[in-house]
Write an enzyme that holds these catalytic residues in place. Sequence first.
Site, PDB file in Angstrom:
ATOM      1  N   PHE A  23     -12.078  -5.435  -5.126  1.00  0.00           N
ATOM      2  CA  PHE A  23     -12.004  -6.303  -4.155  1.00  0.00           C
ATOM      3  C   PHE A  23     -10.653  -5.324  -2.672  1.00  0.00           C
ATOM      4  O   PHE A  23      -9.654  -5.615  -1.806  1.00  0.00           O
ATOM      5  CB  PHE A  23     -10.725  -7.532  -4.227  1.00  0.00           C
ATOM      6  CG  PHE A  23     -10.991  -8.459  -4.766  1.00  0.00           C
ATOM      7  CD1 PHE A  23     -11.808  -9.038  -5.677  1.00  0.00           C
ATOM      8  CD2 PHE A  23     -10.374  -7.681  -6.065  1.00  0.00           C
ATOM      9  CE1 PHE A  23     -12.249  -9.900  -6.367  1.00  0.00           C
ATOM     10  CE2 PHE A  23     -10.843  -8.600  -8.204  1.00  0.00           C
ATOM     11  CZ  PHE A  23     -11.469  -9.888  -7.874  1.00  0.00           C
ATOM     12  N   ASP A  61     -16.555  -3.788  -4.427  1.00  0.00           N
ATOM     13  CA  ASP A  61     -16.186  -5.371  -3.497  1.00  0.00           C
ATOM     14  C   ASP A  61     -17.277  -5.501  -3.470  1.00  0.00           C
ATOM     15  O   ASP A  61     -18.484  -4.668  -3.463  1.00  0.00           O
ATOM     16  CB  ASP A  61     -15.666  -5.543  -1.971  1.00  0.00           C
ATOM     17  CG  ASP A  61     -15.358  -6.359  -1.243  1.00  0.00           C
ATOM     18  OD1 ASP A  61     -13.800  -6.645  -1.200  1.00  0.00           O
ATOM     19  OD2 ASP A  61     -16.019  -7.552  -0.366  1.00  0.00           O
ATOM     20  N   SER A  62     -17.518  -7.096  -3.334  1.00  0.00           N
ATOM     21  CA  SER A  62     -19.089  -7.395  -3.717  1.00  0.00           C
ATOM     22  C   SER A  62     -19.852  -7.961  -2.544  1.00  0.00           C
ATOM     23  O   SER A  62     -20.794  -8.167  -2.222  1.00  0.00           O
ATOM     24  CB  SER A  62     -18.927  -9.057  -4.480  1.00  0.00           C
ATOM     25  OG  SER A  62     -18.206  -9.839  -3.894  1.00  0.00           O
ATOM     26  N   CYS A  70      -2.589 -14.149  -3.308  1.00  0.00           N
ATOM     27  CA  CYS A  70      -2.199 -14.561  -2.215  1.00  0.00           C
ATOM     28  C   CYS A  70      -2.624 -16.546  -1.300  1.00  0.00           C
ATOM     29  O   CYS A  70      -2.761 -16.474  -0.686  1.00  0.00           O
ATOM     30  CB  CYS A  70      -3.567 -13.808  -1.057  1.00  0.00           C
ATOM     31  SG  CYS A  70      -5.193 -13.972  -1.343  1.00  0.00           S
ATOM     32  N   ARG A  99       1.096  -1.155  -0.176  1.00  0.00           N
ATOM     33  CA  ARG A  99       0.376  -0.108   0.344  1.00  0.00           C
ATOM     34  C   ARG A  99       0.708   1.682  -0.053  1.00  0.00           C
ATOM     35  O   ARG A  99       0.562   2.390  -0.589  1.00  0.00           O
ATOM     36  CB  ARG A  99      -0.246  -0.112   0.950  1.00  0.00           C
ATOM     37  CG  ARG A  99      -2.377  -1.303   1.283  1.00  0.00           C
ATOM     38  CD  ARG A  99      -3.012  -0.959   2.254  1.00  0.00           C
ATOM     39  NE  ARG A  99      -3.437  -2.618   2.835  1.00  0.00           N
ATOM     40  CZ  ARG A  99      -3.733  -2.942   3.616  1.00  0.00           C
ATOM     41  NH1 ARG A  99      -2.573  -2.745   5.141  1.00  0.00           N
ATOM     42  NH2 ARG A  99      -4.302  -3.644   3.708  1.00  0.00           N
TER      43      ARG A  99
HETATM   44  N1  SAH Z   1      -7.431  -5.922  -0.639  1.00  0.00           N
HETATM   45  C1  SAH Z   1      -7.975  -5.793   0.449  1.00  0.00           C
HETATM   46  C2  SAH Z   1      -8.154  -7.547   1.046  1.00  0.00           C
HETATM   47  C3  SAH Z   1      -8.910  -7.713  -0.166  1.00  0.00           C
HETATM   48  S1  SAH Z   1     -10.020  -9.145   0.234  1.00  0.00           S
HETATM   49  C4  SAH Z   1      -7.138  -5.094   1.473  1.00  0.00           C
HETATM   50  O1  SAH Z   1      -5.714  -4.638   1.134  1.00  0.00           O
HETATM   51  O2  SAH Z   1      -7.559  -5.426   2.630  1.00  0.00           O
HETATM   52  C5  SAH Z   1     -10.706  -9.811  -0.475  1.00  0.00           C
HETATM   53  C6  SAH Z   1     -11.703  -9.213  -1.374  1.00  0.00           C
HETATM   54  O3  SAH Z   1     -12.499 -10.052  -2.064  1.00  0.00           O
HETATM   55  C7  SAH Z   1     -12.988  -8.975  -0.176  1.00  0.00           C
HETATM   56  O4  SAH Z   1     -13.114  -8.212   0.979  1.00  0.00           O
HETATM   57  C8  SAH Z   1     -14.231  -9.795  -0.593  1.00  0.00           C
HETATM   58  O5  SAH Z   1     -15.311  -9.284   0.071  1.00  0.00           O
HETATM   59  C9  SAH Z   1     -14.109  -9.239  -1.875  1.00  0.00           C
HETATM   60  N2  SAH Z   1     -15.006 -10.349  -3.255  1.00  0.00           N
HETATM   61  C10 SAH Z   1     -14.594 -11.235  -2.321  1.00  0.00           C
HETATM   62  N3  SAH Z   1     -15.361 -12.233  -4.465  1.00  0.00           N
HETATM   63  C11 SAH Z   1     -15.822 -11.440  -4.914  1.00  0.00           C
HETATM   64  C12 SAH Z   1     -15.402 -10.259  -5.925  1.00  0.00           C
HETATM   65  N4  SAH Z   1     -16.702 -11.514  -7.059  1.00  0.00           N
HETATM   66  N5  SAH Z   1     -16.096  -9.453  -6.830  1.00  0.00           N
HETATM   67  C13 SAH Z   1     -15.301  -8.322  -5.703  1.00  0.00           C
HETATM   68  N6  SAH Z   1     -14.777  -8.134  -4.938  1.00  0.00           N
HETATM   69  C14 SAH Z   1     -15.209 -10.136  -4.495  1.00  0.00           C
END
Ligand code: SAH
Length: 410
Positions: free
Chosen positions: A224, A246-247, A354, A208
């Site tokens: 996400f 985010d979904s 990840c 970040r």
């Molecule tokens: N980038 C974030 C961590 C991501 S965790 C950070 O820096 O903290 C992954 C995320 O993806 C979760 O919040 C989950 O709700 C979301 N997610 C999972 N499937 C998804 C989809 N198909 N579309 C959008 N978001 C999704």
Amino acid sequence: MKQVYLKRGKEESLLRFHPWVFSGAIHHIDNDIEEGDVVRVVTEKGDFIAVGHYQQGSISVRVLTFNGLEIDDAFWHSRLQSALNMRQDIGLADSPITNAFRLVHGEGDLLPGLIIDVYDKTAVMQAHSIGMHIARHAIAKALAEVMKGRIENIYYKSETTLPFMEPENGFLLGSSNDNIAVENGLRFYVDWLRGQKTGFFVDQRENRALLEKYAKGKRVLNMFCYTGGFSFYAMRGGAELVHSVDSSAKAIELTRRNVELNFPGDPRHEAFCEDAFKYLDSLPQPLPRRGVPSGEISPSLGEVGEAYDLIILDPPAFAKHRGALHNALKGYTRLNEKAFEKIEKGGILFTFSCSQVVTKDHFRNAVFTAAAQAKRKVRILHQLHQPADHPINIYHPEGEYLKGLVLYVE
Ligand code: SAH
């Protein structure tokens, strides 16, 4: 102590300090062994190899020590102290600008099955094995001693990691729900009660910070976004606009609160609760489309949707086990291809995986295929990893799970 007997020759990897005993390596076990027991691992002839937690499953023993140590209060104290010492030595435990860090990273800290994240005055502890669940009170006691003066609360959160045990989440020390932590001077709420994992992804801290350097004047899409970590760094970096997607409605709510905490009323940020693939599909394409004469550019900014020149893709693990690897790689390719199709010329893509079973090379290949399919010119600027508070035990390469690429896309 009860014993687990290995088949002949199956001690090889353990002699090289790999901390797992797979079920296929076991000749037989003492009759009365129960899930979560501390056991001695011995050769077929009875020679001592290691002590660890027993659990039925493909990983049958997670090794705690290769010495004949007792697993008692002194053991937990010494392992936690060593974990803290390392974080102090690298300046993370006493940083004036960051009070969120991982104190224990499983095998990386010689404590397989245990995760402890610290958020200011609260440590959130998560067991990934039955043995660690059973030991939770002893671990919490040692944690309170080692972190005396640093933490006041210990929250235990293993409902999602050990669903079959139905462990109760709750405080093992203190009870404060004061949950604002600081990372590189930016503040955020941590929802350890209902959030994913321990409530925040501390593993992206350094990535970040790198993004912040590239954000100036950029139109940023944080896909996400979860708690919006990348978004508030992009804003501090001077982004022109930041869209978080985010979904999960809960994640969007958290992102909005976190952005508001750092940049109240800032109109540059918007958050959307939407599926990533759908969202990317809805964006305009910056390149001449197939069949469109070159030079004729498809509609951009504001006409059909937003155009972005900095995109972050940080999806959840697409593969949780080896059997899912093939489909996961296809998923990474499909996702990255969509981003390559939509990112503006001269754009920067931060893309991550990840999944533990997806290696650096697998991931790079999946992204390479995506770039080729989208026919973009792409250069690798950085190859990213998990940070130092998520150390990799050198004898346990499986501990390397987070990998990322920063790409310059023309
Ligand atoms: N980038 C974030 C961590 C991501 S965790 C950070 O820096 O903290 C992954 C995320 O993806 C979760 O919040 C989950 O709700 C979301 N997610 C999972 N499937 C998804 C989809 N198909 N579309 C959008 N978001 C999704």
